[in-house]
Every structure is written in structure tokens, then in C-alpha cells.
Design an enzyme around this catalytic site. Structure first.
Site, short mmCIF file in Angstrom:
data_model
loop_
_atom_site.label_atom_id
_atom_site.label_comp_id
_atom_site.label_asym_id
_atom_site.label_seq_id
_atom_site.Cartn_x
_atom_site.Cartn_y
_atom_site.Cartn_z
N CYS A 1 0.83 -1.30 0.05
CA CYS A 1 0.30 0.14 -0.16
C CYS A 1 0.65 1.34 0.03
O CYS A 1 0.66 2.03 -1.03
CB CYS A 1 -0.91 -0.07 1.37
SG CYS A 1 -2.23 -1.54 1.07
N1 LIG Z 1 -2.38 -5.52 1.74
C1 LIG Z 1 -2.85 -5.02 3.00
O1 LIG Z 1 -2.69 -4.21 3.86
C2 LIG Z 1 -4.03 -4.07 2.12
C3 LIG Z 1 -5.18 -2.78 2.87
C4 LIG Z 1 -5.66 -1.90 2.28
C5 LIG Z 1 -6.14 -1.89 0.71
N2 LIG Z 1 -5.24 -2.80 0.07
C6 LIG Z 1 -5.39 -3.12 -1.94
O2 LIG Z 1 -6.61 -4.27 -0.96
C7 LIG Z 1 -6.29 -5.20 -2.73
C8 LIG Z 1 -5.78 -6.52 -2.74
O3 LIG Z 1 -4.51 -6.27 -2.01
P1 LIG Z 1 -4.30 -7.56 -1.45
O4 LIG Z 1 -3.33 -7.31 0.12
O5 LIG Z 1 -5.49 -8.36 -0.60
O6 LIG Z 1 -3.13 -8.68 -2.25
P2 LIG Z 1 -3.38 -9.98 -2.31
O7 LIG Z 1 -2.31 -10.24 -3.26
O8 LIG Z 1 -2.72 -10.48 -0.75
O9 LIG Z 1 -4.61 -10.44 -2.81
C9 LIG Z 1 -5.44 -10.61 -3.91
C10 LIG Z 1 -5.62 -12.36 -4.75
O10 LIG Z 1 -6.42 -11.51 -5.96
C11 LIG Z 1 -5.87 -12.91 -6.79
N3 LIG Z 1 -6.58 -12.73 -7.79
C12 LIG Z 1 -5.52 -11.60 -8.33
N4 LIG Z 1 -6.38 -11.37 -9.78
C13 LIG Z 1 -7.63 -12.30 -9.62
C14 LIG Z 1 -9.08 -12.48 -10.14
N5 LIG Z 1 -8.85 -11.76 -11.52
N6 LIG Z 1 -10.04 -12.71 -9.78
C15 LIG Z 1 -10.04 -13.29 -8.60
N7 LIG Z 1 -8.26 -13.78 -8.11
C16 LIG Z 1 -7.62 -12.79 -8.75
C17 LIG Z 1 -4.93 -13.09 -5.91
O11 LIG Z 1 -4.19 -14.29 -6.42
C18 LIG Z 1 -4.95 -12.79 -4.77
O12 LIG Z 1 -4.53 -14.41 -4.40
C19 LIG Z 1 -4.82 -3.85 -3.15
O13 LIG Z 1 -6.12 -3.54 -4.21
C20 LIG Z 1 -4.92 -3.68 -2.44
O14 LIG Z 1 -4.17 -2.47 -2.75
C21 LIG Z 1 -4.60 -3.92 0.93
#
Ligand SMILES: NC(=O)c1ccc[n+]([C@@H]2O[C@H](COP(=O)([O-])OP(=O)(O)OC[C@H]3O[C@@H](n4cnc5c(N)ncnc54)[C@H](O)[C@@H]3O)[C@@H](O)[C@H]2O)c1
Length: 445
Positions: free
Chosen positions: A273
Site C-alpha cells: 500500500c
Molecule cells: N494488504 C493490505 O494491507 C491492504 C490494505 C488496504 C487495501 N489494500 C488493497 O486491497 C487490494 C488487494 O490487496 P491484497 O493485499 O489483499 O492483495 P493479495 O495479493 O494479498 O490478494 C489478492 C488476491 O487476488 C487474487 N486475484 C488476482 N487476480 C484475480 C482475478 N482476476 N480473479 C480472482 N482473484 C484474483 C490473487 O490470486 C490474490 O490471492 C489492493 O488494491 C490493495 O492495494 C491492501
């Protein structure tokens, strides 16, 4: 009307909730809906993740295995790679990654791929919510035209909103249910229904007038952090030059009960992030001819911190008439923050790469991270993966320098101080008592 239809199904807990992307954000969210009594279906492209969930397992630290198992056993939660099941969902929430391209431009290809799967099965009576962090306008400029190309109409047939995710992995005090949720719909019906949906699982929902406001609020939050961490890092380097204890300065300033909020320096910023999100905002600003200078400056200061840490190591070794080349350097912690296993964008990776470039023999210990890989390493052979080494007395004694990069709480810092000879502490992990009693030379950021 579609608003009443979806609201009624949420009220009766008949609504089936689909979450697309089951990572750090998606899996906790899916779990909360299932715990609140909804039928929750997770959609993943990674079949291993889907299989693990369906076997009652968890791969996210904040989601206990026992909770997943109970929800899977009671058939309230399931995961699938079969996107046709999107047809069965009344609400679909997108939680896929939003990385940057090598050019530091937003990469919304994961959002587009997920939206395309949804679009193919979109039908009357569905609420779609985007949670992935993204630039202002993604929901109404990119997703809305995609969904309306199906022939269905917003408000008449479906609803569309953005709600930023604020989860703080590894923080036991704030979890999905007690983190206020900001919600902004493309239309007011979309806002109302999305807010009502989240009110089923979180204590406080803050509705705003548009998806753009919600998108921008998220970017403001994380830009605020990046800029203030940048300020703390600059203070640390300034204090180092002036031979003043930064941490004592911050502790003193933080006694002011108003107008000051403490931020702390460190080896650099990491995670999915803080290093990325400000670029989503500055990129969008650039499209409109606006140059966001704070964002650029914070990035510049924060991205130089790994070099500064390497300089501290070199200075420490130099004082002992040792060169970096051939020295044994042990890093404590490679995760980007305390007590989690996430190494995405972790400054530890840049520090290891730089130390190896200078010929140091680098090892690391991290109780949460078994192995790290280096895709963009600059050294020849520097891309070799590293395995975490056990923290033996011998490992601590023989290191020419120990660098505390992540202050994991499970590490016995007293022992580190007793056995180490030179320690670079980038996190103020060693308190005053430890430092006083230690025979090691300790260099702090
Ligand atoms: N990690 C954090 O602390 C956090 C906090 C706030 C916001 N975010 C935001 O949330 C979003 C997700 O982040 P995250 O950390 O959970 O990512 P992550 O990589 O942990 O998880 C994303 C998941 O989506 C899956 N994926 C990818 N493409 C896909 C598709 N087309 N269909 C289905 N599944 C799919 C991946 O395999 C993965 O398991 C991002 O935009 C991030 O900026 C993350």
C-alpha cells in the site's frame, strides 16, 4: 426497483456475497460476511488458495484456521475458481491487487480482469463494489461503461460503488468489524445499498457523495502516511548528521497533546500500500496537468533509506577497520513490518541487494519468513533466494554486523545485545536498558 430488491435480500440475510480475490483483504472480508450469517463465496484464480479454504485451512495470519474450518463445515463459506458461480451472487466485491508497472504507472489489469468475469455474468439485481485501492475515477470511468456495455442500466438493473479497504494486517486491535468503512456509490441508490450491506459486518459506515470521493479518501490516508514517514526519515538523517538522538526527539515532541502526531523513521517503506498508493494519485493528477510535489519528495526521501542503512553498516565496519567486502552481515527481520510475513516491497530486499553488491556475505533470520526471492537484484548471482537461518548463539557471535530491519516482537533482543559485536538498529528495537548493558557497539537510525 433494484434498490429495494437488494436491500430486502440483505435484510433477510438471503443475499449471497461474492468476494473476488482472496488475499490479505478479501479473505478477512469473506469471513466476516459468513460469520454475519450470509452465504459467502470466494472467487480466486489461484486454485491452491481455493483448495486450502475449502479444506478448512487459512493462509492469512489474521484469519484463524478454526474460523475458516467452522464456516466451511457449516457450508456458509466456500471458495471457487469457477467464475460462473458469480451468477448466484447478489453482491460482488472486488479485492484484487493493484500494483504499479515498472514505469510506476497504475496497473489496473487485475481489476479489469475481475470486472470482465463479472460483466459476462451480470444480471438484474446485483450490487458490485470495488475495494481495490485505485485512482479517482476508476469506478465510474472504467467499470461503469464496462458493465453498461452488457445492456443493463445502473440503478434500474444493478448498483455500483467503491469502498476502500483499510485493513492493517497483524493489528489485533483493529480488524474488519471495528474499522469504520467509507462507502461512495456511483449513484445515491448505490451508496445507500452498499452502506447497508457493510453495516451488517462493521460497526460504523461513513457514506460519501460519490465513488470518486471514496477513492480519493483512501489515497489521502496512505499519502498522508507516506509523506509523514518521509518527514520522520528526513529528521532521522538530519539528527544523524547533527549527532542528536532522533527517537528521543520524537518522544519529547509526542508529549504535546495537540497538533502533533508521532511518525517514526525506519529502513524504508514496504507492503502493498504505502509505497504504491501515492503513485495512483500523482498519476491521475498528472493526467490533469497537476504536479503533486509532496508525493514525489516523500518517495525520494523514503526510497533512499536503504542506502542510508547500508552506509550506517559501512561506517560501523569501517570504525572496526573492516571492509564491507567479505564481512558477514546478519539481518534480523525481512518482513516490511512487525509480526507479519509479508515481504512485498520490503526495504530488507533492497538492503540485502545493496550489501551483496558491495561483496558482503548476507544472511537473515525472520520467524515469519522462511525464504526470500530477488527478482530485480543488481548483483551477479545476487538474485539467489535466501533461507532464514536459525538464530543460534554462533550466528549472532560470528556476524560482523547485525542489522535490525524489522522489530519482530518474538526476538530476544537481550541475547542479540549480549552476543553481537556491532548492531545497526533501524527500528529503535533496543531500549535504553538494553543499550546500556550491552557490550556491542550500537548504531541507531
Ligand atoms: N494488504 C493490505 O494491507 C491492504 C490494505 C488496504 C487495501 N489494500 C488493497 O486491497 C487490494 C488487494 O490487496 P491484497 O493485499 O489483499 O492483495 P493479495 O495479493 O494479498 O490478494 C489478492 C488476491 O487476488 C487474487 N486475484 C488476482 N487476480 C484475480 C482475478 N482476476 N480473479 C480472482 N482473484 C484474483 C490473487 O490470486 C490474490 O490471492 C489492493 O488494491 C490493495 O492495494 C491492501
Amino acid at each position: 426497483m433494484v434498490k429495494e430488491q437488494i436491500t430486502a435480500s440483505i435484510k433477510a440475510k438471503r443475499a449471497r456475497i461474492g468476494v473476488v480475490g482472496l488475499g490479505y483483504v478479501g479473505l478477512p472480508l469473506l469471513t466476516e460476511f459468513a460469520r454475519a450469517g450470509f452465504q459467502a463465496i470466494g472467487f480466486e484464480v489461484d486454485s491452491d488458495k481455493a483448495a486450502r479454504i475449502n479444506a478448512g485451512d487459512s493462509y492469512i495470519g489474521d484469519v484463524p484456521r478454526s474460523v475458516i474450518k467452522e464456516l466451511v463445515d457449516s457450508k456458509r463459506l466456500s471458495a471457487t475458481t469457477d467464475f460462473d458461480q458469480l451468477q448466484d451472487c447478489d453482491a460482488v466485491i472486488i479485492c484484487v491487487p493493484t500494483p504499479l508497472r515498472k514505469t510506476k504507472e497504475p496497473d489496473v489489469s487485475y481489476i479489469l480482469a475481475a470486472a470482465d468475469e463479472i460483466k459476462q455474468r451480470l444480471h438484474r439485481g446485483q450490487l458490485i463494489i470495488l475495494e481495490s485501492t485505485t485512482y479517482p475515477g476508476t469506478t465510474d470511468e472504467v467499470l461503469l461503461p464496462m458493465f453498461e456495455a452488457s445492456g443493463l442500466k445502473l440503478d434500474e438493473d444493478f448498483l455500483l460503488a467503491f469502498s476502500p479497504e483499510r485493513v492493517d494486517p497483524g493489528n489485533p486491535q483493529f480488524q474488519t468489524h471495528n474499522i469504520p468503512k467509507v462507502v461512495g456509490g456511483v449513484t445515491s441508490d448505490s451508496t445507500d445499498v452498499a452502506a447497508f450491506l457493510y453495516s451488517q459486518i462493521v460497526n460504523e459506515v461513513h457514506a460519501v457523495s460519490s465513488a470518486r470521493v471514496a477513492e480519493t479518501a483512501k489515497l489521502l490516508e496512505n499519502t498522508f502516511r507516506a509523506v509523514n514517514i518521509g518527514m520522520a526519515n528526513e529528521m532521522a538523517r538530519l539528527c544523524y548528521a547533527l549527532n542528536i538522538d532522533t527517537w528521543e526527539v520524537i518522544r519529547a515532541a509526542a508529549t504535546k497533546p495537540f497538533g502533533f502526531m508521532a511518525f517514526y523513521p525506519g529502513p524504508g517503506i514496504g507492503g502493498h500500500c504505502i509505497p504504491l498508493d501515492p503513485h495512483y494519485l500523482s498519476w491521475k493528477a498528472r493526467q490533469h496537468g497537476f504536479d503533486s510535489r509532496f508525493i514525489g519528495l516523500a518517495e525520494e526521501v523514503n526510497s533512499r533509506m536503504p542506502d542510508h542503512v547500508v552506509q550506517l553498516v559501512a561506517d560501523g565496519l569501517n570504525d572496526e577497520s573492516k571492509s564491507m567486502k567479505g564481512s558477514r552481515i546478519l539481518l534480523l527481520g525481512v518482513a516490511y513490518k512487525q509480526d507479519i510475513d509479508d515481504v512485498r516491497e520490503s526495504p530488507a530486499l533492497s538492503i540485502i541487494d545493496r550489501l551483496r553488491t558491495k561483496g558482503a556475505e548476507v544472511s537473515y533470520h525472520d520467524p515469519f519468513v522462511k525464504e526470500v526471492r530477488f527478482e530485480d537484484a543488481h548483483t551477479e548471482g545476487g538474485g539467489q533466494p535466501l533461507d532464514s537461518v536459525p538464530l543460534t548463539d554462533d550466528e549472532l557471535r560470528t556476524a560482523d554486523c547485525i542489522v535490525i530491519v524489522t522489530n519482530h516482537s518474538g526476538i530476544d533482543y537481550q541475547r542479540v545485545c549480549r552476543l553481537g559485536s556491532l548492531i545497526v538498529d533501524t527500528r529503535n528495537a533496543l531500549n535504553g536498558d538494553l543499550r546500556r548493558d550491552s557490550s556491542a557497539r550500537i548504531i541507531r537510525l
